[in-house]
Design an enzyme around this catalytic site. Structure first.
Site, mmCIF file in Angstrom:
data_model
loop_
_atom_site.group_PDB
_atom_site.id
_atom_site.type_symbol
_atom_site.label_atom_id
_atom_site.label_comp_id
_atom_site.label_asym_id
_atom_site.label_seq_id
_atom_site.Cartn_x
_atom_site.Cartn_y
_atom_site.Cartn_z
ATOM 1 C CE1 TYR A 1 -4.172 -1.052 -0.216
ATOM 2 C CE2 TYR A 1 -3.334 -2.894 0.746
ATOM 3 C CZ TYR A 1 -4.404 -2.108 0.117
ATOM 4 O OH TYR A 1 -5.587 -3.106 -0.210
ATOM 5 C CG HIS B 1 -13.925 -0.074 -2.915
ATOM 6 N ND1 HIS B 1 -13.880 -0.597 -3.968
ATOM 7 C CD2 HIS B 1 -15.073 -0.417 -2.443
ATOM 8 C CE1 HIS B 1 -14.631 -1.321 -4.356
ATOM 9 N NE2 HIS B 1 -15.664 -1.443 -3.257
ATOM 10 C CB CYS C 1 -5.832 2.109 15.074
ATOM 11 S SG CYS C 1 -5.192 0.917 16.512
ATOM 12 C CB CYS D 1 -4.340 1.085 21.364
ATOM 13 S SG CYS D 1 -4.242 0.631 19.608
ATOM 14 N N GLY E 1 -15.000 2.824 -16.508
ATOM 15 C CA GLY E 1 -13.599 2.372 -16.132
ATOM 16 C C GLY E 1 -13.575 1.450 -14.727
ATOM 17 C CB THR E 2 -15.909 0.010 -13.002
ATOM 18 O OG1 THR E 2 -16.217 -1.078 -12.021
ATOM 19 C CG2 THR E 2 -17.153 0.198 -13.434
ATOM 20 C CG ASN F 1 -14.313 -0.816 -19.807
ATOM 21 O OD1 ASN F 1 -13.205 -1.104 -20.268
ATOM 22 N ND2 ASN F 1 -14.554 -1.080 -18.622
ATOM 23 N N PRO F 2 -12.685 0.691 -22.891
ATOM 24 C CG PRO F 2 -10.570 1.136 -22.609
ATOM 25 C CD PRO F 2 -11.763 1.087 -21.660
HETATM 26 P P1 OAD Z 1 -10.639 -3.174 -12.640
HETATM 27 O O1 OAD Z 1 -9.139 -3.417 -12.685
HETATM 28 O O2 OAD Z 1 -11.427 -4.566 -12.069
HETATM 29 O O3 OAD Z 1 -11.306 -2.806 -13.987
HETATM 30 C C1 OAD Z 1 -10.571 -1.592 -14.637
HETATM 31 C C2 OAD Z 1 -11.670 -1.491 -15.948
HETATM 32 O O4 OAD Z 1 -11.104 -0.387 -16.481
HETATM 33 C C3 OAD Z 1 -11.510 -2.668 -17.077
HETATM 34 O O5 OAD Z 1 -12.902 -3.077 -17.349
HETATM 35 C C4 OAD Z 1 -10.975 -2.029 -18.147
HETATM 36 O O6 OAD Z 1 -11.146 -2.459 -19.249
HETATM 37 C C5 OAD Z 1 -11.028 -0.431 -17.671
HETATM 38 N N1 OAD Z 1 -10.249 0.579 -18.487
HETATM 39 C C6 OAD Z 1 -8.711 0.454 -18.785
HETATM 40 N N2 OAD Z 1 -8.583 1.565 -19.313
HETATM 41 C C7 OAD Z 1 -9.597 2.346 -19.342
HETATM 42 C C8 OAD Z 1 -9.527 3.872 -19.986
HETATM 43 N N3 OAD Z 1 -8.449 4.437 -20.105
HETATM 44 N N4 OAD Z 1 -10.810 4.388 -19.623
HETATM 45 C C9 OAD Z 1 -11.838 3.411 -19.032
HETATM 46 N N5 OAD Z 1 -11.867 2.366 -18.972
HETATM 47 C C10 OAD Z 1 -10.333 1.733 -18.915
HETATM 48 O O7 OAD Z 1 -10.885 -2.203 -11.564
HETATM 49 P P2 OAD Z 1 -12.273 -1.738 -10.790
HETATM 50 O O8 OAD Z 1 -13.365 -2.162 -11.514
HETATM 51 O O9 OAD Z 1 -12.075 -0.400 -10.198
HETATM 52 O O10 OAD Z 1 -11.370 -3.000 -4.655
HETATM 53 O O11 OAD Z 1 -12.190 -2.870 -9.664
HETATM 54 C C11 OAD Z 1 -13.066 -2.726 -8.760
HETATM 55 C C12 OAD Z 1 -12.573 -3.027 -7.166
HETATM 56 O O12 OAD Z 1 -11.927 -4.324 -7.244
HETATM 57 C C13 OAD Z 1 -11.497 -2.032 -6.666
HETATM 58 O O13 OAD Z 1 -12.069 -0.775 -6.120
HETATM 59 C C14 OAD Z 1 -10.529 -2.815 -5.742
HETATM 60 C C15 OAD Z 1 -10.494 -4.032 -6.496
HETATM 61 O O14 OAD Z 1 -10.268 -5.315 -5.957
HETATM 62 C C16 OAD Z 1 -10.753 -3.014 -3.340
HETATM 63 O O15 OAD Z 1 -9.458 -3.017 -3.281
HETATM 64 C C17 OAD Z 1 -11.653 -3.399 -2.537
#
Ligand code: OAD
Length: 247
Positions: free
Chosen positions: A70, A122, A130, A153, A190-191, A216-217
């Protein structure tokens, strides 16, 4: 993706929308050179499994590995800057009467770009708490221990992020669900839409017959259920969408 390929029906809908919710994930920060999680080669989980780094159990069994990982991410984030995708969402907030930005990202880039109200589902990697007392800790003694210890603590300190198996901050999740259930337009940007409950917010919006849009790409498994799946990087599509909608 160029401006001419943006659907006119979406532009019209967005121009007159009263309530808009945007959910973002790691992809919106990819163009700020912060690696996403699930990219097979460069993703943050490429070397480790999520459960080896992002669970309370992982922290208990290997606190130094988790803390150091981290810290590395924290330094990536502190050297990164918001990109045109983040900046476009600042513009969107200015144009839409009721705008809610919900993010799964822990990198503060939306706030640093200038969005005023960001619901962080998140947590935030720049905050520390802590592990024992759950309180936010802002300063501690740097005596070489990794992770450092709580000044009150003596327990181990951890990043203030949500790990797998932990609950999301309830008030934040409630606000996000309420806004999604009442919106006219919902964006999922982007998720990969595989981590719940964030990935379920779009279904709240669908129940309200909102227009739903993915940027999303790589289309996600949800794409077929949405009104529009705009394929391409957020840093290109979002500025074009803002320009076309509000010029
Ligand atoms: P991911 O890494 O699972 O997904 C990222 C997404 O972004 C993918 O679908 C890619 O295709 C897309 N992507 C890549 N480049 C891009 C761009 N330039 N523009 C738009 N989209 C793009 O990430 P998250 O969905 O954020 O949680 O993951 C969700 C959670 O899983 C995170 O918050 C984290 C992880 O484990 C915790 O740590 C609790």
């Amino acid at each position: 993706m160029n401006e001419t390929t943006l659907p006119q029906s979406l532009i019209e809908k967005l121009r007159f929308a009263n309530r808009v919710v945007v959910l973002t994930g790691a992809g919106i920060s990819a163009e700020s050179r912060i690696p996403t999680f699930r990219d097979a080669l460069t993703g943050l989980w490429a070397k480790y499994k999520p459960e080896e780094l992002a669970t309370p159990e992982a922290f208990i069994s290997n606190p130094k590995l988790v803390w150091d990982w981290y810290q590395w991410r924290c330094s990536l984030v502190s050297h990164a800057s918001p990109n045109p995708g983040h900046n476009a969402l600042v513009q969107m907030e200015k144009h839409v009467p009721h705008f809610t930005l919900v993010t799964q990202n822990v990198d503060s880039l939306h706030a640093r770009a200038g969005n005023n109200h960001v619901l962080e589902l998140h947590g935030n990697i720049s905050r520390t708490r802590c592990f024992q007392e759950n309180t936010i800790v802002t300063s501690w003694k740097e005596d070489g221990q990794s992770p450092p210890r709580c000044p009150s603590c003596g327990g181990m300190l951890r990043p203030d992020v949500v790990w797998f198996g932990e609950s999301l901050p309830q008030d934040v999740l409630e606000q996000a669900a309420k806004a999604s259930a009442a919106c006219d337009v919902f964006f999922s940007i982007g998720t990969s839409a595989v981590v719940f409950p964030a990935a379920s917010l779009v279904y709240e919006a669908m129940r309200n017959r909102a227009v739903t849009v993915e940027i999303n790409p790589t289309p996600t498994a949800q794409a077929g259920e949405l009104s529009y799946a705009l394929q391409g990087p957020a840093g290109e599509i979002l500025p074009a969408l803002i320009e076309e909608t509000w010029g």
